[in-house]
Design an enzyme around this catalytic site. Structure first.
Site, PDB file in Angstrom:
ATOM      1  CG  HIS A  57      -5.358  -6.179  -0.513  1.00 43.55           C
ATOM      2  ND1 HIS A  57      -6.588  -6.151   0.094  1.00 43.55           N
ATOM      3  CD2 HIS A  57      -5.462  -7.069  -1.549  1.00 43.55           C
ATOM      4  CE1 HIS A  57      -7.406  -6.983  -0.544  1.00 43.55           C
ATOM      5  NE2 HIS A  57      -6.741  -7.543  -1.553  1.00 43.55           N
ATOM      6  CE  LYS A  92      -3.953  -2.236   2.294  1.00 40.09           C
ATOM      7  NZ  LYS A  92      -4.953  -2.132   3.408  1.00 40.09           N
ATOM      8  NE  ARG A  95      -2.588  -5.852   6.969  1.00 43.20           N
ATOM      9  CZ  ARG A  95      -3.758  -6.356   6.598  1.00 43.20           C
ATOM     10  NH1 ARG A  95      -4.289  -7.362   7.271  1.00 43.20           N
ATOM     11  NH2 ARG A  95      -4.392  -5.863   5.543  1.00 43.20           N
ATOM     12  CG  ASN A 151      -3.773  -2.433   6.920  1.00 48.77           C
ATOM     13  OD1 ASN A 151      -3.609  -2.005   5.775  1.00 48.77           O
ATOM     14  ND2 ASN A 151      -4.820  -3.147   7.274  1.00 48.77           N
ATOM     15  CD  GLU A 158      -8.859  -8.807  -3.808  1.00 44.93           C
ATOM     16  OE1 GLU A 158      -9.637  -8.428  -2.907  1.00 44.93           O
ATOM     17  OE2 GLU A 158      -7.747  -9.323  -3.559  1.00 44.93           O
ATOM     18  CE1 TYR A 189      -9.532  -3.089   0.281  1.00 45.96           C
ATOM     19  CE2 TYR A 189      -8.634  -1.050  -0.607  1.00 45.96           C
ATOM     20  CZ  TYR A 189      -8.463  -2.244   0.083  1.00 45.96           C
ATOM     21  OH  TYR A 189      -7.224  -2.574   0.584  1.00 45.96           O
ATOM     22  CG  PHE A 246     -13.352   1.444   7.102  1.00 44.15           C
ATOM     23  CD1 PHE A 246     -12.854   0.840   5.951  1.00 44.15           C
ATOM     24  CD2 PHE A 246     -14.003   0.640   8.035  1.00 44.15           C
ATOM     25  CE1 PHE A 246     -13.004  -0.513   5.715  1.00 44.15           C
ATOM     26  CE2 PHE A 246     -14.162  -0.729   7.809  1.00 44.15           C
ATOM     27  CZ  PHE A 246     -13.657  -1.304   6.646  1.00 44.15           C
ATOM     28  CB  THR A 291      -7.395  -6.020   9.725  1.00 42.17           C
ATOM     29  OG1 THR A 291      -7.883  -7.141   8.979  1.00 42.17           O
ATOM     30  CG2 THR A 291      -7.730  -4.738   9.000  1.00 42.17           C
ATOM     31  NE  ARG A 320      -6.194 -12.208   4.962  1.00 44.20           N
ATOM     32  CZ  ARG A 320      -6.911 -11.077   4.995  1.00 44.20           C
ATOM     33  NH1 ARG A 320      -7.130 -10.376   3.877  1.00 44.20           N
ATOM     34  NH2 ARG A 320      -7.388 -10.612   6.112  1.00 44.20           N
TER      35      ARG A 320
END
Ligand code: IDP
Ligand code: MG
Length: 139
Positions: free
Chosen positions: A116, A10, A103, A113, A127, A50, A58, A92, A86
């Site tokens: 993704h 990100k 993270r 964070n 995606e 998203y 948010f 998260t 993951r």
């Protein structure tokens, strides 16, 4: 079983100069980048990505963040790539992420964070196709 997942480094992590560290973690875990590019999303591209979160409070802030600067989008391939990524990412909320996760190392808070990762085969398919045509994916 070898599978593919969509990862994003990100804008916060790109600004912190930790792209190399994060890609190294993927490779060390057996997740091979088979497609990769640096892009800056528009607000509407982030909103489309998203869309599943559009009712969340948010959502607007998340899409502004995701379009605030360049991000690295990657397709990672390997055994159990979705679950493995993951696990590498951690929770998260970085404050709740396990030691040794991306993270925990690089996330600032539940929004900023660092990374993704797709959360299921169905989302991975959506995606990956959102950012990459087939001819840009190598195996
Ligand atoms: P995930 O990225 O771990 O799959 P999701 O629940 O799918 O988490 O949320 C997508 C992204 O939205 C998160 O990575 C984070 O950047 C942001 N986000 C999630 N929950 C919150 C929140 O409560 N406040 C602000 N941003 C959030
Ligand atoms: Mg998610």
């Amino acid at each position: 079983m070898s599978e593919r997942t969509l990862a994003i480094i990100k804008p916060d992590a790109v600004k912190k100069n930790v792209v190399g560290d994060i890609i190294n973690r993927y490779e060390q875990a057996g997740l091979k980048p088979v497609a990769i590019k640096l892009i800056q999303m528009s607000q509407s591209v982030a909103e489309g990505f998203y869309a599943v979160h559009k009712a969340r409070p948010f959502f607007g802030s998340l899409c502004s963040f995701m379009s605030s600067g360049p991000a690295v989008v990657l397709v990672l391939q390997g055994d159990n790539a979705i679950k493995k990524n993951r696990e590498l990412m951690g929770a998260t909320d970085p404050a709740k992420a396990d030691a040794g996760t991306i993270r925990k190392a690089h996330g600032a808070n539940i929004e900023f964070n660092a990374v993704h990762g797709s959360d299921s085969p169905e989302t991975a398919q959506f995606e990956i196709g959102y950012f990459f045509p087939g001819m840009e994916i190598f195996s």
